[in-house]
Scaffold this active site. Sequence first.
Site, PDB file in Angstrom:
ATOM      1  N   ARG A  12      54.260 -39.577  -4.128  1.00  0.00           N
ATOM      2  CA  ARG A  12      54.695 -38.579  -3.153  1.00  0.00           C
ATOM      3  C   ARG A  12      53.478 -37.803  -2.691  1.00  0.00           C
ATOM      4  O   ARG A  12      52.438 -37.786  -3.346  1.00  0.00           O
ATOM      5  CB  ARG A  12      55.718 -37.615  -3.747  1.00  0.00           C
ATOM      6  CG  ARG A  12      55.251 -36.910  -5.002  1.00  0.00           C
ATOM      7  CD  ARG A  12      56.145 -35.773  -5.402  1.00  0.00           C
ATOM      8  NE  ARG A  12      56.049 -34.657  -4.450  1.00  0.00           N
ATOM      9  CZ  ARG A  12      56.689 -33.506  -4.622  1.00  0.00           C
ATOM     10  NH1 ARG A  12      57.464 -33.336  -5.669  1.00  0.00           N
ATOM     11  NH2 ARG A  12      56.540 -32.541  -3.734  1.00  0.00           N
ATOM     12  N   ASP A 192      47.743 -32.859   0.160  1.00  0.00           N
ATOM     13  CA  ASP A 192      47.994 -34.194   0.697  1.00  0.00           C
ATOM     14  C   ASP A 192      46.776 -35.108   0.500  1.00  0.00           C
ATOM     15  O   ASP A 192      45.655 -34.646   0.266  1.00  0.00           O
ATOM     16  CB  ASP A 192      48.389 -34.123   2.174  1.00  0.00           C
ATOM     17  CG  ASP A 192      47.351 -33.439   3.052  1.00  0.00           C
ATOM     18  OD1 ASP A 192      46.320 -33.008   2.517  1.00  0.00           O
ATOM     19  OD2 ASP A 192      47.588 -33.345   4.265  1.00  0.00           O
ATOM     20  N   SER A 193      47.033 -36.396   0.568  1.00  0.00           N
ATOM     21  CA  SER A 193      46.019 -37.447   0.396  1.00  0.00           C
ATOM     22  C   SER A 193      45.330 -37.387  -0.965  1.00  0.00           C
ATOM     23  O   SER A 193      44.222 -37.902  -1.137  1.00  0.00           O
ATOM     24  CB  SER A 193      44.959 -37.378   1.520  1.00  0.00           C
ATOM     25  OG  SER A 193      45.560 -37.484   2.790  1.00  0.00           O
ATOM     26  N   ARG A 194      45.975 -36.750  -1.933  1.00  0.00           N
ATOM     27  CA  ARG A 194      45.435 -36.592  -3.288  1.00  0.00           C
ATOM     28  C   ARG A 194      44.145 -35.760  -3.316  1.00  0.00           C
ATOM     29  O   ARG A 194      43.398 -35.802  -4.275  1.00  0.00           O
ATOM     30  CB  ARG A 194      45.185 -37.955  -3.960  1.00  0.00           C
ATOM     31  CG  ARG A 194      46.443 -38.778  -4.222  1.00  0.00           C
ATOM     32  CD  ARG A 194      47.384 -38.028  -5.173  1.00  0.00           C
ATOM     33  NE  ARG A 194      48.533 -38.837  -5.559  1.00  0.00           N
ATOM     34  CZ  ARG A 194      49.720 -38.798  -4.955  1.00  0.00           C
ATOM     35  NH1 ARG A 194      49.886 -38.017  -3.892  1.00  0.00           N
ATOM     36  NH2 ARG A 194      50.718 -39.525  -5.382  1.00  0.00           N
ATOM     37  N   LEU A 195      43.904 -35.011  -2.252  1.00  0.00           N
ATOM     38  CA  LEU A 195      42.725 -34.144  -2.202  1.00  0.00           C
ATOM     39  C   LEU A 195      43.143 -32.745  -2.673  1.00  0.00           C
ATOM     40  O   LEU A 195      43.159 -31.774  -1.918  1.00  0.00           O
ATOM     41  CB  LEU A 195      42.146 -34.103  -0.787  1.00  0.00           C
ATOM     42  CG  LEU A 195      41.656 -35.460  -0.264  1.00  0.00           C
ATOM     43  CD1 LEU A 195      41.139 -35.333   1.169  1.00  0.00           C
ATOM     44  CD2 LEU A 195      40.555 -36.027  -1.172  1.00  0.00           C
TER      45      LEU A 195
END
Length: 216
Positions: A12, A192-195
């Site tokens: 997610r 978001d974007s695992r950042l």
Amino acid sequence: MVKDLHLENIRREYSSLSLGRKDLPDDPFELVGKWLNQAIETQVNEPTAMIVATSTPDGYPSVRTVLLKEVLDEQFVFYSNYESRKGQQIAANPHVALTFLWHELERQIHVEGDIHRLSPEESDAYFAMRPYKSRVGARISPQSQHIPSREYIMMRFASESLRFVGREVPRPANWGGWAVVPRRIEFWQGRDSRLHDRFLYERQADGSWEIHRLAP
């Protein structure tokens, strides 16, 4: 029978909140308090639950979940059985780690530090505030030890309950409080974007805190 679980496609995005350097106070406990209060106010599931990590004498990690009861004098306070598995591990190695995980807010706090027992008087004061059944349960549970059945522990509970009907239930000597003095506190905010946003507070020799942004 299912032997393998393929979970690589379960993911997610985290995007509801952010954490920037401008949001950080000099004292990490200000942010600890803010995040805890927000978790309570938004009614996340078990907002005061924290994972406590210790180690076995031969170096294996060991974890369990307890409930935070106070943040007092820059210490994280919880209560439990001193003779439990975690209690024995703490006695052998007083270096511990804590994790708070609030899924609904996409947040975590990670703490590393040293742990010590509260005074008997402090433990007595908290024990007296507990519900009657919780006080009785603390007296009769040989926490972490093998027991033959649920009936065994329920019979011990019933017997001890009858002993103290209409009387004060005293705190057992093997039950009380611990306080964790942190050396490192990391705040993790999902992005978001695992950042993800990650900021680390490290305690300095003079008692102040140094702040670093960590790579996600």
